[in-house]
Design a protein around this motif. Sequence first.
Motif, PDB file in Angstrom:
ATOM      1  N   ARG A  99      39.683  84.322 109.358  1.00 39.91           N
ATOM      2  CA  ARG A  99      39.831  84.900 110.678  1.00 39.91           C
ATOM      3  C   ARG A  99      40.402  83.817 111.594  1.00 39.91           C
ATOM      4  NH1 ARG A  99      37.423  89.059 114.043  1.00 39.91           N
ATOM      5  NH2 ARG A  99      37.526  88.357 116.226  1.00 39.91           N
ATOM      6  N   LEU A 100      41.366  84.207 112.416  1.00 38.99           N
ATOM      7  CA  LEU A 100      42.045  83.238 113.265  1.00 38.99           C
ATOM      8  C   LEU A 100      41.404  83.098 114.638  1.00 38.99           C
ATOM      9  CD1 LEU A 100      45.766  84.075 112.421  1.00 38.99           C
ATOM     10  CD2 LEU A 100      44.342  82.251 111.483  1.00 38.99           C
ATOM     11  N   THR A 101      40.850  84.171 115.156  1.00 37.34           N
ATOM     12  CA  THR A 101      40.343  84.141 116.529  1.00 37.34           C
ATOM     13  C   THR A 101      38.833  84.016 116.540  1.00 37.34           C
ATOM     14  OG1 THR A 101      40.334  86.551 116.535  1.00 37.34           O
ATOM     15  CG2 THR A 101      42.266  85.443 117.432  1.00 37.34           C
ATOM     16  N   SER A 102      38.338  83.416 117.604  1.00 35.49           N
ATOM     17  CA  SER A 102      36.911  83.138 117.680  1.00 35.49           C
ATOM     18  C   SER A 102      36.106  84.401 117.932  1.00 35.49           C
ATOM     19  CB  SER A 102      36.631  82.119 118.780  1.00 35.49           C
ATOM     20  OG  SER A 102      37.002  82.640 120.037  1.00 35.49           O
ATOM     21  N   ILE A 103      34.888  84.375 117.488  1.00 31.34           N
ATOM     22  CA  ILE A 103      33.933  85.465 117.650  1.00 31.34           C
ATOM     23  C   ILE A 103      32.570  84.854 117.430  1.00 31.34           C
ATOM     24  CG2 ILE A 103      34.001  86.068 115.204  1.00 31.34           C
ATOM     25  CD1 ILE A 103      33.650  88.981 115.919  1.00 31.34           C
ATOM     26  N   ARG A 104      31.553  85.467 117.991  1.00 30.24           N
ATOM     27  CA  ARG A 104      30.218  85.000 117.667  1.00 30.24           C
ATOM     28  C   ARG A 104      30.055  85.109 116.151  1.00 30.24           C
ATOM     29  NH1 ARG A 104      26.374  88.564 121.111  1.00 30.24           N
ATOM     30  NH2 ARG A 104      24.874  87.648 119.682  1.00 30.24           N
ATOM     31  N   PRO A 105      29.892  83.999 115.451  1.00 32.84           N
ATOM     32  CA  PRO A 105      29.929  84.042 113.980  1.00 32.84           C
ATOM     33  C   PRO A 105      28.886  84.940 113.356  1.00 32.84           C
ATOM     34  CG  PRO A 105      29.180  81.907 114.775  1.00 32.84           C
ATOM     35  CD  PRO A 105      29.667  82.636 115.962  1.00 32.84           C
ATOM     36  N   GLU A 106      27.776  85.135 114.061  1.00 30.03           N
ATOM     37  CA  GLU A 106      26.736  86.014 113.501  1.00 30.03           C
ATOM     38  C   GLU A 106      27.182  87.469 113.461  1.00 30.03           C
ATOM     39  OE1 GLU A 106      26.523  84.171 116.186  1.00 30.03           O
ATOM     40  OE2 GLU A 106      25.459  85.162 117.831  1.00 30.03           O
ATOM     41  N   LEU A 107      28.305  87.761 114.124  1.00 35.55           N
ATOM     42  CA  LEU A 107      28.836  89.126 114.109  1.00 35.55           C
ATOM     43  C   LEU A 107      29.768  89.379 112.927  1.00 35.55           C
ATOM     44  CD1 LEU A 107      29.613  89.671 117.895  1.00 35.55           C
ATOM     45  CD2 LEU A 107      27.603  90.412 116.596  1.00 35.55           C
ATOM     46  N   LEU A 108      30.163  88.328 112.241  1.00 26.71           N
ATOM     47  CA  LEU A 108      31.065  88.503 111.109  1.00 26.71           C
ATOM     48  C   LEU A 108      30.372  89.230 109.968  1.00 26.71           C
ATOM     49  CD1 LEU A 108      32.967  85.108 111.174  1.00 26.71           C
ATOM     50  CD2 LEU A 108      33.880  87.368 111.723  1.00 26.71           C
ATOM     51  N   SER A 109      31.124  90.080 109.316  1.00 25.51           N
ATOM     52  CA  SER A 109      30.572  90.904 108.236  1.00 25.51           C
ATOM     53  C   SER A 109      31.628  91.050 107.157  1.00 25.51           C
ATOM     54  CB  SER A 109      30.173  92.272 108.770  1.00 25.51           C
ATOM     55  OG  SER A 109      31.321  93.035 109.097  1.00 25.51           O
ATOM     56  N   GLU A 110      31.448  92.078 106.312  1.00 20.04           N
ATOM     57  CA  GLU A 110      32.400  92.337 105.246  1.00 20.04           C
ATOM     58  C   GLU A 110      33.528  93.269 105.691  1.00 20.04           C
ATOM     59  OE1 GLU A 110      29.363  93.376 105.434  1.00 20.04           O
ATOM     60  OE2 GLU A 110      29.433  95.570 105.337  1.00 20.04           O
ATOM     61  N   GLU A 111      33.531  93.667 106.929  1.00 22.66           N
ATOM     62  CA  GLU A 111      34.527  94.608 107.416  1.00 22.66           C
ATOM     63  C   GLU A 111      35.925  93.990 107.408  1.00 22.66           C
ATOM     64  OE1 GLU A 111      34.079  97.801 108.101  1.00 22.66           O
ATOM     65  OE2 GLU A 111      31.992  97.544 107.490  1.00 22.66           O
ATOM     66  N   ALA A 112      36.842  94.675 106.754  1.00 24.65           N
ATOM     67  CA  ALA A 112      38.182  94.126 106.539  1.00 24.65           C
ATOM     68  C   ALA A 112      38.915  93.846 107.846  1.00 24.65           C
ATOM     69  CB  ALA A 112      38.998  95.075 105.669  1.00 24.65           C
ATOM     70  N   ASP A 113      38.695  94.672 108.870  1.00 27.86           N
ATOM     71  CA  ASP A 113      39.489  94.516 110.087  1.00 27.86           C
ATOM     72  C   ASP A 113      39.034  93.348 110.951  1.00 27.86           C
ATOM     73  OD1 ASP A 113      38.018  97.414 111.799  1.00 27.86           O
ATOM     74  OD2 ASP A 113      37.156  95.550 111.055  1.00 27.86           O
ATOM     75  N   GLN A 114      37.985  92.645 110.510  1.00 24.20           N
ATOM     76  CA  GLN A 114      37.577  91.450 111.234  1.00 24.20           C
ATOM     77  C   GLN A 114      38.393  90.229 110.831  1.00 24.20           C
ATOM     78  OE1 GLN A 114      33.301  91.118 110.467  1.00 24.20           O
ATOM     79  NE2 GLN A 114      32.920  91.788 112.572  1.00 24.20           N
ATOM     80  N   TYR A 115      39.217  90.382 109.805  1.00 21.11           N
ATOM     81  CA  TYR A 115      39.892  89.223 109.241  1.00 21.11           C
ATOM     82  C   TYR A 115      41.399  89.414 109.232  1.00 21.11           C
ATOM     83  CZ  TYR A 115      35.128  88.399 107.955  1.00 21.11           C
ATOM     84  OH  TYR A 115      33.768  88.213 108.018  1.00 21.11           O
ATOM     85  N   ASP A 116      42.094  88.288 109.220  1.00 22.17           N
ATOM     86  CA  ASP A 116      43.546  88.310 109.254  1.00 22.17           C
ATOM     87  C   ASP A 116      44.177  88.286 107.862  1.00 22.17           C
ATOM     88  OD1 ASP A 116      42.567  86.624 111.877  1.00 22.17           O
ATOM     89  OD2 ASP A 116      44.303  87.903 112.302  1.00 22.17           O
ATOM     90  N   HIS A 117      43.542  87.631 106.935  1.00 22.94           N
ATOM     91  CA  HIS A 117      44.066  87.556 105.581  1.00 22.94           C
ATOM     92  C   HIS A 117      42.914  87.538 104.578  1.00 22.94           C
ATOM     93  CE1 HIS A 117      47.215  85.598 108.085  1.00 22.94           C
ATOM     94  NE2 HIS A 117      47.996  86.378 107.360  1.00 22.94           N
ATOM     95  N   TRP A 118      43.160  88.203 103.458  1.00 22.72           N
ATOM     96  CA  TRP A 118      42.200  88.249 102.351  1.00 22.72           C
ATOM     97  C   TRP A 118      42.858  87.704 101.088  1.00 22.72           C
ATOM     98  CZ3 TRP A 118      37.106  90.155 102.211  1.00 22.72           C
ATOM     99  CH2 TRP A 118      36.662  90.770 103.383  1.00 22.72           C
ATOM    100  N   GLY A 119      42.033  87.115 100.234  1.00 24.51           N
ATOM    101  CA  GLY A 119      42.515  86.724  98.928  1.00 24.51           C
ATOM    102  C   GLY A 119      42.410  87.877  97.950  1.00 24.51           C
ATOM    103  N   GLN A 120      42.852  87.624  96.732  1.00 22.35           N
ATOM    104  CA  GLN A 120      42.843  88.639  95.695  1.00 22.35           C
ATOM    105  C   GLN A 120      41.514  88.716  94.971  1.00 22.35           C
ATOM    106  OE1 GLN A 120      45.406  90.908  95.014  1.00 22.35           O
ATOM    107  NE2 GLN A 120      45.990  90.086  97.020  1.00 22.35           N
ATOM    108  N   GLY A 121      40.680  87.723  95.128  1.00 14.32           N
ATOM    109  CA  GLY A 121      39.367  87.750  94.517  1.00 14.32           C
ATOM    110  C   GLY A 121      39.297  86.985  93.208  1.00 14.32           C
ATOM    111  N   THR A 122      38.095  86.582  92.859  1.00 20.23           N
ATOM    112  CA  THR A 122      37.841  85.905  91.587  1.00 20.23           C
ATOM    113  C   THR A 122      36.551  86.487  91.011  1.00 20.23           C
ATOM    114  OG1 THR A 122      37.602  83.741  90.500  1.00 20.23           O
ATOM    115  CG2 THR A 122      36.582  83.967  92.669  1.00 20.23           C
ATOM    116  N   GLN A 123      36.593  86.784  89.725  1.00 17.56           N
ATOM    117  CA  GLN A 123      35.473  87.467  89.071  1.00 17.56           C
ATOM    118  C   GLN A 123      34.381  86.470  88.706  1.00 17.56           C
ATOM    119  OE1 GLN A 123      34.993  90.907  88.159  1.00 17.56           O
ATOM    120  NE2 GLN A 123      32.940  90.142  87.686  1.00 17.56           N
ATOM    121  N   VAL A 124      33.157  86.822  89.054  1.00 19.88           N
ATOM    122  CA  VAL A 124      31.978  86.074  88.635  1.00 19.88           C
ATOM    123  C   VAL A 124      31.091  87.015  87.839  1.00 19.88           C
ATOM    124  CG1 VAL A 124      29.887  84.880  89.384  1.00 19.88           C
ATOM    125  CG2 VAL A 124      32.051  84.490  90.584  1.00 19.88           C
ATOM    126  N   THR A 125      30.794  86.640  86.614  1.00 16.75           N
ATOM    127  CA  THR A 125      29.943  87.442  85.755  1.00 16.75           C
ATOM    128  C   THR A 125      28.765  86.594  85.305  1.00 16.75           C
ATOM    129  OG1 THR A 125      31.845  88.702  84.958  1.00 16.75           O
ATOM    130  CG2 THR A 125      29.815  88.832  83.663  1.00 16.75           C
TER     131      THR A 125
END
Length: 128
Positions: A99-125
Amino acid sequence: QVHVVESGGGLVQPGDSLRLSCVVSGRPFGTYAMTWARQAPGKEREFVGTIVMSSGLTYYADSVKGRFTISRDNAKNTAWLQMNSLNAEDTAVYYCAERLTSIRPELLSEEADQYDHWGQGTQVTVAS
């Protein structure tokens, strides 16, 4: 062009540790926070934790608190997720988001629209 790349996933046994990396490239600075989220098969994406890049302030989901630790290196625009005492419930694809812009960090969640860029992910088993 900005890229977010996770790495370090794999197959481990219950009780093992694993360290994931997240590198943001294409821009030398400017990330406000980097968040880790995960998605297990058949489940919704879940917030794991976040780190404010400037201060190092971290917040974690209750499910990982005390077991997972997020750290960062501003100069490398990199964040790490150290995962200890892994169990089967930690099996998921782990994603990193910036995320590029500031926000109260305790408000951050898994919601996609809170972030500017996402990675492709890495599998953990985690399995015995």
